[in-house]
Scaffold this active site. Sequence first.
Site, mmCIF file in Angstrom:
data_model
loop_
_atom_site.group_PDB
_atom_site.id
_atom_site.type_symbol
_atom_site.label_atom_id
_atom_site.label_comp_id
_atom_site.label_asym_id
_atom_site.label_seq_id
_atom_site.Cartn_x
_atom_site.Cartn_y
_atom_site.Cartn_z
ATOM 1 N N ASN A 59 0.844 -1.197 0.000
ATOM 2 C CA ASN A 59 0.000 0.000 0.000
ATOM 3 C C ASN A 59 0.880 1.249 0.000
ATOM 4 O OD1 ASN A 59 0.923 0.303 2.635
ATOM 5 N ND2 ASN A 59 -0.955 -0.455 3.578
ATOM 6 N N ASP A 248 -8.962 -10.067 -0.594
ATOM 7 C CA ASP A 248 -8.248 -9.173 0.326
ATOM 8 C C ASP A 248 -8.350 -7.723 -0.136
ATOM 9 O OD1 ASP A 248 -6.140 -8.970 2.617
ATOM 10 O OD2 ASP A 248 -5.258 -7.852 0.948
#
Length: 373
Positions: A59, A248
């Site tokens: 991320n 996910d």
Amino acid sequence: MHCFRPSSSKPADEVDRSETAAMVEKRQAIQSQQGRGDVSPQQDSKYELSRIMRPDDANIVGNVHGGTILKMIEEAGCIVGTRHCNTQNGDRCMAALVRVEKTEFLLPVFIGEVAHVTAEITYTSKHSLEVQVKVMAENILTGAKKLANKAALWYVPCSLKNVEKIMDVPPIKYASAEQEEMGRQRYEVQKLERLETKARIDEVVPLPPNPEQHTVAFSQSSLIHLVGPSDCTIDNYVHGGVTMKLMDEVAGIVAARHCSTNIVTASVDAINFHRKIIKGCVVTVTGRLTFVSNKSMEIEVLVDASSPMEAGKEKYRAVSAFFTFISLDKDNKPLLVPPLKIVREEEQRRFEEGNARYIQSKAKRLAEKERQQ
């Protein structure tokens, strides 16, 4: 290009023929023994893969996505399972993922670290096998290593000639009778839980217009994905790791919408693969909040599949699971999670069921901690 050939009094082609014949004879003898169960293929019961984590694996703050780790776990499990099941005579087969037990994300993995994924077969029944997986993260600059993740996966071998045909699994040797008995107990538990999960499939409720913030409807999210060749195994069915990565991603979107902070995967409850997904299908992956504690969020993720080529065929439930996410500050410390606002009766029911799972999971962690001390 130069080749090295050992010296021999025999002509070169004669040496080649004799060596080849000996190798073939030896391989056939081993396969014959394995087919009779005289030799346990222990050399095929363990496998490790390693890969450095890149920016597209993580991320915006550098934490590697849980879906990336899950995909690597499944790849290692599929390889060791497929290799083991093809050590016997008969149809060639591919190990198909049917269930992932609760997966704990113990420590975060960061960009630049190397993830070492070790998969080992720990139990075999007649038609299924359990693969235990550990993920070690290594800082290659300092040499420091940490246990980042551990999971247990269940596979069944499907014939490549007929994917509906489940093949027999070659047995493994156990260190003790107790180890085999513990494996058998895990097998019986997961078999029962798979049947129970299949019996309680909920439908996805359409979103109301302009939902209020911090409600289930506000953060509920979906991804639609067309299954292509790169998503599939050699028999044209979707890799379990590809599906888990999509799940996910959706769960992460739900958690981020609810918190508006940096979020990471903390654990995944059992992932159950109910039906296969074939190349060309359109999959709809939906995530919705079911329970929120002070510092964690439980998100139910449902995967539905349909074939755009077959008119009149309805969507079917392919996979389901519960993901747990936590909210983090800039120093990767847990933050308080906004309470979930319950609007509908079925949301209250799911919240109470999630609370029960949360209490049970917490009790298991405390029991495990006390046992280790």
